[in-house]
Design a protein around this motif. Sequence first.
Motif, PDB file in Angstrom:
ATOM      1  N   GLY A 114       0.816  -1.216   0.000  1.00 16.31           N
ATOM      2  CA  GLY A 114       0.000   0.000   0.000  1.00 16.31           C
ATOM      3  C   GLY A 114       0.847   1.262   0.000  1.00 16.31           C
ATOM      4  O   GLY A 114       0.594   2.200  -0.759  1.00 16.31           O
ATOM      5  N   GLY A 115       1.871   1.280   0.841  1.00 13.93           N
ATOM      6  CA  GLY A 115       2.735   2.455   0.920  1.00 13.93           C
ATOM      7  C   GLY A 115       3.583   2.645  -0.321  1.00 13.93           C
ATOM      8  O   GLY A 115       3.673   3.744  -0.882  1.00 13.93           O
ATOM      9  N   ALA A 116       4.215   1.575  -0.769  1.00  9.61           N
ATOM     10  CA  ALA A 116       5.082   1.681  -1.946  1.00  9.61           C
ATOM     11  C   ALA A 116       4.283   2.106  -3.173  1.00  9.61           C
ATOM     12  O   ALA A 116       4.708   2.988  -3.930  1.00  9.61           O
ATOM     13  N   MET A 117       3.112   1.505  -3.372  1.00  5.60           N
ATOM     14  CA  MET A 117       2.316   1.858  -4.549  1.00  5.60           C
ATOM     15  C   MET A 117       1.752   3.277  -4.455  1.00  5.60           C
ATOM     16  O   MET A 117       1.611   3.952  -5.471  1.00  5.60           O
ATOM     17  N   GLY A 118       1.424   3.730  -3.241  1.00  4.46           N
ATOM     18  CA  GLY A 118       0.979   5.114  -3.084  1.00  4.46           C
ATOM     19  C   GLY A 118       2.036   6.090  -3.579  1.00  4.46           C
ATOM     20  O   GLY A 118       1.733   7.052  -4.298  1.00  4.46           O
ATOM     21  N   ASN A 119       3.291   5.827  -3.215  1.00  8.44           N
ATOM     22  CA  ASN A 119       4.371   6.711  -3.654  1.00  8.44           C
ATOM     23  C   ASN A 119       4.730   6.492  -5.119  1.00  8.44           C
ATOM     24  O   ASN A 119       5.071   7.433  -5.833  1.00  8.44           O
ATOM     25  N   VAL A 120       4.622   5.251  -5.605  1.00  5.17           N
ATOM     26  CA  VAL A 120       4.877   4.975  -7.026  1.00  5.17           C
ATOM     27  C   VAL A 120       3.874   5.752  -7.891  1.00  5.17           C
ATOM     28  O   VAL A 120       4.246   6.350  -8.909  1.00  5.17           O
ATOM     29  N   LEU A 121       2.615   5.760  -7.490  1.00  7.28           N
ATOM     30  CA  LEU A 121       1.606   6.497  -8.269  1.00  7.28           C
ATOM     31  C   LEU A 121       1.942   7.985  -8.350  1.00  7.28           C
ATOM     32  O   LEU A 121       1.752   8.613  -9.393  1.00  7.28           O
ATOM     33  N   ASP A 122       2.446   8.557  -7.254  1.00  6.96           N
ATOM     34  CA  ASP A 122       2.873   9.964  -7.289  1.00  6.96           C
ATOM     35  C   ASP A 122       3.997  10.155  -8.293  1.00  6.96           C
ATOM     36  O   ASP A 122       4.003  11.117  -9.073  1.00  6.96           O
ATOM     37  N   ARG A 123       4.971   9.271  -8.259  1.00 11.08           N
ATOM     38  CA  ARG A 123       6.118   9.397  -9.170  1.00 11.08           C
ATOM     39  C   ARG A 123       5.667   9.306 -10.631  1.00 11.08           C
ATOM     40  O   ARG A 123       6.153  10.044 -11.487  1.00 11.08           O
ATOM     41  N   ILE A 124       4.734   8.413 -10.902  1.00 12.87           N
ATOM     42  CA  ILE A 124       4.223   8.268 -12.270  1.00 12.87           C
ATOM     43  C   ILE A 124       3.408   9.497 -12.664  1.00 12.87           C
ATOM     44  O   ILE A 124       3.562  10.040 -13.757  1.00 12.87           O
ATOM     45  N   ARG A 125       2.554   9.954 -11.746  1.00 15.05           N
ATOM     46  CA  ARG A 125       1.618  11.035 -12.036  1.00 15.05           C
ATOM     47  C   ARG A 125       2.291  12.398 -12.107  1.00 15.05           C
ATOM     48  O   ARG A 125       2.052  13.166 -13.043  1.00 15.05           O
ATOM     49  N   ILE A 126       3.150  12.727 -11.125  1.00 16.06           N
ATOM     50  CA  ILE A 126       3.719  14.088 -11.081  1.00 16.06           C
ATOM     51  C   ILE A 126       5.244  14.128 -11.021  1.00 16.06           C
ATOM     52  O   ILE A 126       5.828  15.207 -10.980  1.00 16.06           O
ATOM     53  N   GLY A 127       5.884  12.969 -10.969  1.00 17.47           N
ATOM     54  CA  GLY A 127       7.346  12.929 -10.986  1.00 17.47           C
ATOM     55  C   GLY A 127       7.999  13.073  -9.626  1.00 17.47           C
ATOM     56  O   GLY A 127       9.225  13.072  -9.529  1.00 17.47           O
ATOM     57  N   ALA A 128       7.219  13.203  -8.587  1.00 17.46           N
ATOM     58  CA  ALA A 128       7.744  13.341  -7.224  1.00 17.46           C
ATOM     59  C   ALA A 128       6.654  12.882  -6.247  1.00 17.46           C
ATOM     60  O   ALA A 128       5.489  12.758  -6.629  1.00 17.46           O
ATOM     61  N   VAL A 129       7.055  12.667  -5.011  1.00 16.76           N
ATOM     62  CA  VAL A 129       6.120  12.209  -3.986  1.00 16.76           C
ATOM     63  C   VAL A 129       5.610  13.410  -3.189  1.00 16.76           C
ATOM     64  O   VAL A 129       6.396  14.267  -2.781  1.00 16.76           O
TER      65      VAL A 129
END
Length: 170
Positions: free
Chosen positions: A105-120
Motif C-alpha cells: 500500500g505504501g510503496a504503490m501510493g508513492n509509485v503512483l505519485d512518481r508516475i503522475r507528477i514525478g515526485a512524492v
Amino acid sequence: MAYSSRTHFLHWLLLALLLIACDQAVKYGVSAWLPLHGSVEVTPWFSLVHVLNPGAAFSFLAQAGGWQRYFFTLLGLGVCGLLLFWLWRGVSSRIETLAYIGLIGGAMGNVLDRIRIGAVVDYLDLHWQGWHWPAFNLADVFVIGGAVLLVLASARQGRSGVTPAPGAST
C-alpha cells in the motif's frame, strides 16, 4: 488448518488497494487545499505542509538529476510484484501478511505519485525546537508499519525455531 494468505488473497489485495486509495485521497486533498511549499502549524511540534520529494526517504537522491524517478518507480513496482506473488503463493503468518499489505500500500501510493507528477507529495512535518524531521506522508507510515511488522514476524519465527522461506506455506 494452518493459516495461509492465499486463502483470502482477494481480500488482502482489496485491503492494499484501500490503503493506496486512502493515501492518494489525502495527497489530493493536501495538494488542492494547501499551495506548494505552504505550511499550517497544527501544534508547536507538528505542521501540515505541501512539499514534493523527487528522491526517496529523507530526500535521498532528491538532487540526482531525474533518473531516480524511474529507478524508484521500477524498484517500487518490483517489490510490490514480489510481495503480491508471495501473498498469492501463501504466507503462513498473519503478521507477515499484514506487513506485506502495508509495504504494498505504501510503496504503490508513492509509485503512483512518481508516475503522475514525478515526485512524492509529502505533508506531515514533525519538529521540536532545533530538531526537524523530514516531511513524510501516509504511504511512508504504511511502509514503516509494514517494516516493523516484518521485524516482529521475524522475531516471532526466530523464537519458535522455525524460519520458513518467504512465501512458503507450512
